[in-house]
Motif scaffolding. Structure first.
Motif, short mmCIF file in Angstrom:
data_model
loop_
_atom_site.label_atom_id
_atom_site.label_comp_id
_atom_site.label_asym_id
_atom_site.label_seq_id
_atom_site.Cartn_x
_atom_site.Cartn_y
_atom_site.Cartn_z
N LEU A 121 15.99 13.67 -56.18
CA LEU A 121 14.69 13.36 -55.59
C LEU A 121 14.18 11.97 -55.95
O LEU A 121 13.13 11.55 -55.47
N ALA A 122 14.91 11.26 -56.81
CA ALA A 122 14.45 9.94 -57.26
C ALA A 122 15.35 8.84 -56.73
O ALA A 122 16.55 9.05 -56.51
N GLU A 123 14.76 7.68 -56.57
CA GLU A 123 15.51 6.50 -56.16
C GLU A 123 16.43 6.08 -57.32
O GLU A 123 16.07 6.27 -58.48
N PRO A 124 17.57 5.47 -57.03
CA PRO A 124 18.48 5.06 -58.11
C PRO A 124 17.85 4.16 -59.17
O PRO A 124 18.16 4.26 -60.35
N ASP A 125 16.91 3.30 -58.75
CA ASP A 125 16.30 2.39 -59.72
C ASP A 125 15.15 3.04 -60.50
O ASP A 125 14.53 2.39 -61.34
N ALA A 126 14.90 4.31 -60.27
CA ALA A 126 13.83 5.02 -60.99
C ALA A 126 14.26 5.45 -62.38
O ALA A 126 13.43 5.75 -63.23
N PHE A 127 15.57 5.50 -62.64
CA PHE A 127 16.11 6.02 -63.90
C PHE A 127 16.15 4.94 -64.96
O PHE A 127 16.71 3.87 -64.75
N LEU A 128 15.55 5.26 -66.12
CA LEU A 128 15.45 4.29 -67.20
C LEU A 128 15.92 4.93 -68.50
O LEU A 128 15.39 5.96 -68.93
N GLU A 129 16.93 4.32 -69.11
CA GLU A 129 17.47 4.85 -70.37
C GLU A 129 16.60 4.44 -71.54
O GLU A 129 15.96 3.39 -71.52
N LYS A 130 16.62 5.30 -72.57
CA LYS A 130 15.88 4.99 -73.79
C LYS A 130 16.55 5.67 -74.97
O LYS A 130 17.30 6.63 -74.81
N THR A 131 16.27 5.16 -76.14
CA THR A 131 16.64 5.84 -77.38
C THR A 131 15.39 6.14 -78.20
O THR A 131 15.41 6.99 -79.06
N THR A 132 14.30 5.42 -77.93
CA THR A 132 13.04 5.73 -78.59
C THR A 132 12.52 7.05 -78.05
O THR A 132 12.77 7.40 -76.90
N PHE A 133 11.82 7.80 -78.88
CA PHE A 133 11.27 9.07 -78.41
C PHE A 133 10.14 8.82 -77.42
O PHE A 133 10.05 9.47 -76.39
N SER A 134 9.29 7.87 -77.71
CA SER A 134 8.21 7.51 -76.79
C SER A 134 8.74 6.58 -75.71
O SER A 134 9.39 5.57 -76.01
N CYS A 135 8.44 6.88 -74.47
CA CYS A 135 8.81 5.97 -73.38
C CYS A 135 8.14 4.61 -73.58
O CYS A 135 8.69 3.58 -73.18
N ALA A 136 6.97 4.61 -74.22
CA ALA A 136 6.25 3.36 -74.46
C ALA A 136 6.94 2.50 -75.50
O ALA A 136 6.62 1.32 -75.64
N GLY A 137 7.89 3.06 -76.22
CA GLY A 137 8.66 2.29 -77.19
C GLY A 137 9.86 1.58 -76.58
O GLY A 137 10.53 0.81 -77.25
N GLU A 138 10.13 1.85 -75.32
CA GLU A 138 11.26 1.22 -74.61
C GLU A 138 10.73 0.09 -73.73
O GLU A 138 10.02 0.35 -72.75
N PRO A 139 11.05 -1.17 -74.05
CA PRO A 139 10.52 -2.31 -73.30
C PRO A 139 10.76 -2.23 -71.79
O PRO A 139 9.90 -2.62 -71.01
N SER A 140 11.93 -1.73 -71.37
CA SER A 140 12.21 -1.70 -69.91
C SER A 140 11.27 -0.72 -69.20
O SER A 140 10.89 -0.96 -68.05
N ILE A 141 10.89 0.35 -69.85
CA ILE A 141 9.96 1.31 -69.23
C ILE A 141 8.56 0.70 -69.17
O ILE A 141 7.88 0.79 -68.14
N LEU A 142 8.13 0.07 -70.25
CA LEU A 142 6.82 -0.58 -70.24
C LEU A 142 6.74 -1.67 -69.18
O LEU A 142 5.73 -1.80 -68.48
N ARG A 143 7.82 -2.45 -69.04
CA ARG A 143 7.85 -3.49 -68.00
C ARG A 143 7.67 -2.88 -66.62
O ARG A 143 6.92 -3.40 -65.79
N ARG A 144 8.39 -1.78 -66.37
CA ARG A 144 8.27 -1.14 -65.04
C ARG A 144 6.86 -0.63 -64.80
O ARG A 144 6.31 -0.79 -63.70
N LEU A 145 6.25 -0.03 -65.80
CA LEU A 145 4.86 0.42 -65.65
C LEU A 145 3.94 -0.76 -65.36
O LEU A 145 3.09 -0.70 -64.46
N GLU A 146 4.11 -1.84 -66.09
CA GLU A 146 3.29 -3.03 -65.88
C GLU A 146 3.51 -3.60 -64.49
O GLU A 146 2.56 -4.00 -63.82
N GLN A 147 4.76 -3.65 -64.03
CA GLN A 147 5.06 -4.18 -62.70
C GLN A 147 4.40 -3.35 -61.60
O GLN A 147 3.97 -3.89 -60.59
N LEU A 148 4.34 -2.05 -61.81
CA LEU A 148 3.72 -1.19 -60.81
C LEU A 148 2.21 -1.42 -60.75
O LEU A 148 1.58 -1.19 -59.72
#
Length: 180
Positions: free
Chosen positions: A67-94
């Protein structure tokens, strides 16, 4: 403040092949996750999907992955998504101030993500009927903690109807089908 399809992002947290099956009532998370993702698509809410160390925990469950677009998937190792810079960047871009969160585990990655995003100023909502933990007690403790911290706890139906806002919305009939 009401949720708003023009201001929100849906964040699906770590509903992965090796993690989801060991949760308490994993079908509820999958079915309600699908409802949220399909509803988001109907009203134009962007969807992001985090994956905690997918090499070890596998990809997102197929029920949601398709159900998700291929670019919607973001890998992380931090427990908090906010600890992963790529996820924070995507949120900021949106550029959307609201984040609706569903996924697993409620007491680890979901809680840490919600608390961090709330602290950062996002209008943060956790969908209580679309999260789970291995132990029901852990989920209950997480939801209690989140509520005390000021994170809104909502349900799938609350999200979908607030995103619609009006029964005259063009997606109303399709959205109703997701709920019935």
């Amino acid at each position: 403040m009401l949720m708003d399809h023009a201001r929100d992002v849906l964040l699906m947290v770590d509903v992965q092949e090796k993690l989801a099956p060991v949760m308490d009532d994993p079908r509820r998370v999958l079915v309600n996750g699908q409802r949220l993702m399909k509803g988001a698509a109907l009203v134009g809410v962007p969807v992001l999907v985090s994956e905690q160390y997918p090499k070890g925990l596998g990809p997102t469950m197929i029920d949601l992955r398709e159900l998700a677009e291929p670019d919607a998937f973001l890998e992380k190792t931090t427990f908090s998504c906010a600890g992963e810079p790529s996820i924070l960047r995507r949120l900021e871009q949106l550029g959307r101030p609201g984040v609706v969160i569903a996924g697993i585990e409620a007491h680890v990655c979901v809680t840490q993500t919600a608390l961090d995003l709330h602290r950062m100023g996002y209008a943060t909502r956790v969908v209580r009927d679309a999260v789970s933990s291995r132990q029901p007690e852990s989920q209950a403790a997480a939801l209690e903690r989140l509520a005390r911290a000021g994170v809104d706890l909502v349900t799938v139906e609350m999200v979908l109807f607030e995103w619609l806002g009006d029964a005259r919305h063009p997606a109303f009939k399709e959205m109703q089908k997701l709920i019935k």
